[in-house]
Design an enzyme around this catalytic site. Sequence first.
Site, mmCIF file in Angstrom:
data_model
loop_
_atom_site.group_PDB
_atom_site.id
_atom_site.type_symbol
_atom_site.label_atom_id
_atom_site.label_comp_id
_atom_site.label_asym_id
_atom_site.label_seq_id
_atom_site.Cartn_x
_atom_site.Cartn_y
_atom_site.Cartn_z
ATOM 1 N N ASP A 30 1.015 -1.077 0.198
ATOM 2 C CA ASP A 30 0.060 -0.100 0.169
ATOM 3 C C ASP A 30 0.896 1.238 0.012
ATOM 4 O O ASP A 30 1.870 1.260 0.791
ATOM 5 C CB ASP A 30 -0.899 0.006 1.180
ATOM 6 C CG ASP A 30 -1.889 0.744 0.952
ATOM 7 O OD1 ASP A 30 -3.335 0.490 1.062
ATOM 8 O OD2 ASP A 30 -1.888 2.284 0.940
ATOM 9 N N ASN A 87 -12.704 -3.679 3.139
ATOM 10 C CA ASN A 87 -13.484 -2.851 3.172
ATOM 11 C C ASN A 87 -14.704 -2.603 2.276
ATOM 12 O O ASN A 87 -14.193 -3.253 1.195
ATOM 13 C CB ASN A 87 -12.976 -1.124 3.274
ATOM 14 C CG ASN A 87 -12.078 -1.180 4.468
ATOM 15 O OD1 ASN A 87 -12.158 -1.565 5.620
ATOM 16 N ND2 ASN A 87 -10.729 -0.550 4.171
ATOM 17 N N GLY A 93 -15.936 2.043 4.358
ATOM 18 C CA GLY A 93 -14.443 3.014 4.066
ATOM 19 C C GLY A 93 -13.937 2.377 2.767
ATOM 20 O O GLY A 93 -12.568 2.826 2.683
ATOM 21 N N GLN A 94 -14.385 2.030 1.793
ATOM 22 C CA GLN A 94 -13.849 1.500 0.614
ATOM 23 C C GLN A 94 -13.719 2.685 -0.269
ATOM 24 O O GLN A 94 -14.539 3.427 -0.447
ATOM 25 C CB GLN A 94 -14.625 0.439 -0.130
ATOM 26 C CG GLN A 94 -14.010 -0.052 -1.334
ATOM 27 C CD GLN A 94 -14.895 -1.287 -2.136
ATOM 28 O OE1 GLN A 94 -15.978 -1.420 -1.706
ATOM 29 N NE2 GLN A 94 -14.261 -1.782 -3.022
ATOM 30 N N HIS A 100 -10.081 -5.846 -2.641
ATOM 31 C CA HIS A 100 -8.776 -5.876 -2.256
ATOM 32 C C HIS A 100 -8.858 -6.145 -0.812
ATOM 33 O O HIS A 100 -9.950 -6.034 0.245
ATOM 34 C CB HIS A 100 -8.006 -4.705 -2.251
ATOM 35 C CG HIS A 100 -8.753 -3.357 -1.883
ATOM 36 N ND1 HIS A 100 -9.769 -3.003 -2.579
ATOM 37 C CD2 HIS A 100 -8.458 -2.616 -0.709
ATOM 38 C CE1 HIS A 100 -10.058 -1.599 -1.866
ATOM 39 N NE2 HIS A 100 -9.358 -1.699 -0.783
ATOM 40 N N HIS A 102 -6.854 -5.992 2.739
ATOM 41 C CA HIS A 102 -5.568 -5.180 3.336
ATOM 42 C C HIS A 102 -4.992 -6.147 4.271
ATOM 43 O O HIS A 102 -5.575 -7.088 5.095
ATOM 44 C CB HIS A 102 -6.050 -4.186 4.246
ATOM 45 C CG HIS A 102 -6.653 -2.768 3.411
ATOM 46 N ND1 HIS A 102 -5.874 -1.727 3.320
ATOM 47 C CD2 HIS A 102 -7.824 -2.614 2.880
ATOM 48 C CE1 HIS A 102 -6.663 -0.794 2.550
ATOM 49 N NE2 HIS A 102 -7.924 -1.438 2.330
HETATM 50 P P1 AMP Z 1 -9.819 1.207 0.662
HETATM 51 O O1 AMP Z 1 -9.817 2.349 1.388
HETATM 52 O O2 AMP Z 1 -10.162 -0.095 1.571
HETATM 53 O O3 AMP Z 1 -10.496 1.076 -0.549
HETATM 54 O O4 AMP Z 1 -8.378 1.124 0.578
HETATM 55 C C1 AMP Z 1 -7.701 1.323 -0.620
HETATM 56 C C2 AMP Z 1 -6.033 1.339 -0.472
HETATM 57 O O5 AMP Z 1 -5.133 1.447 -1.571
HETATM 58 C C3 AMP Z 1 -5.656 2.563 0.546
HETATM 59 O O6 AMP Z 1 -5.113 2.018 1.689
HETATM 60 C C4 AMP Z 1 -4.615 3.326 -0.338
HETATM 61 O O7 AMP Z 1 -3.674 3.870 0.356
HETATM 62 C C5 AMP Z 1 -4.266 2.384 -1.492
HETATM 63 N N1 AMP Z 1 -3.798 2.622 -2.818
HETATM 64 C C6 AMP Z 1 -4.469 3.769 -3.360
HETATM 65 N N2 AMP Z 1 -3.736 3.821 -4.371
HETATM 66 C C7 AMP Z 1 -2.729 3.089 -4.354
HETATM 67 C C8 AMP Z 1 -1.489 2.617 -5.398
HETATM 68 N N3 AMP Z 1 -1.307 3.200 -6.675
HETATM 69 N N4 AMP Z 1 -0.531 1.884 -5.108
HETATM 70 C C9 AMP Z 1 -0.793 1.193 -3.958
HETATM 71 N N5 AMP Z 1 -1.897 1.137 -2.963
HETATM 72 C C10 AMP Z 1 -2.755 2.347 -3.222
#
Ligand code: AMP
Length: 114
Positions: A30, A87, A93-94, A100, A102
């Site tokens: 991340d 999420n 909180g998505q 994905h 985490h």
């Molecule tokens: P969510 O809030 O559960 O949708 O998580 C999305 C996650 O993607 C967040 O923790 C971001 O920091 C991460 N994220 C967004 N863009 C990128 C990227 N280009 N490479 C890696 N992680 C990313």
Amino acid sequence: MTDCIFCKIAKGEIPSKKIYEDDEMLAFYDTSPQAPVHFLVIPQTHIENIMEVGVENSPLLGRLLIRAEVLARRLGCEEKGARFVINCKEHGGQTVDHLHIHVLAGRPLGWPPG
Ligand code: AMP
Ligand code: ZN
């Protein structure tokens, strides 16, 4: 999906710090880590969120989760453990609408979420 950043990462159009890749999934760090270990496991195909997985994709979901667990072990989380989070949509909180998992570890994490 053409404007999905995780689809672009899967296709190599946006760079990522990859940890694992095969025909059906990808794991990468991340870019905004919330713990010393913070990586994401995604399917290569665009599935918006866990509510869109469907029974037909439940074996894939199982393999994503097991891969997350194997990688967590490999990154040194076996003894102290880790958190595996999915999420979903606004209240979950998505922020990226591509399924994905985490994996967060390397420090004690609070509960319940705020
Ligand atoms: P969510 O809030 O559960 O949708 O998580 C999305 C996650 O993607 C967040 O923790 C971001 O920091 C991460 N994220 C967004 N863009 C990128 C990227 N280009 N490479 C890696 N992680 C990313
Ligand atoms: Zn996507």
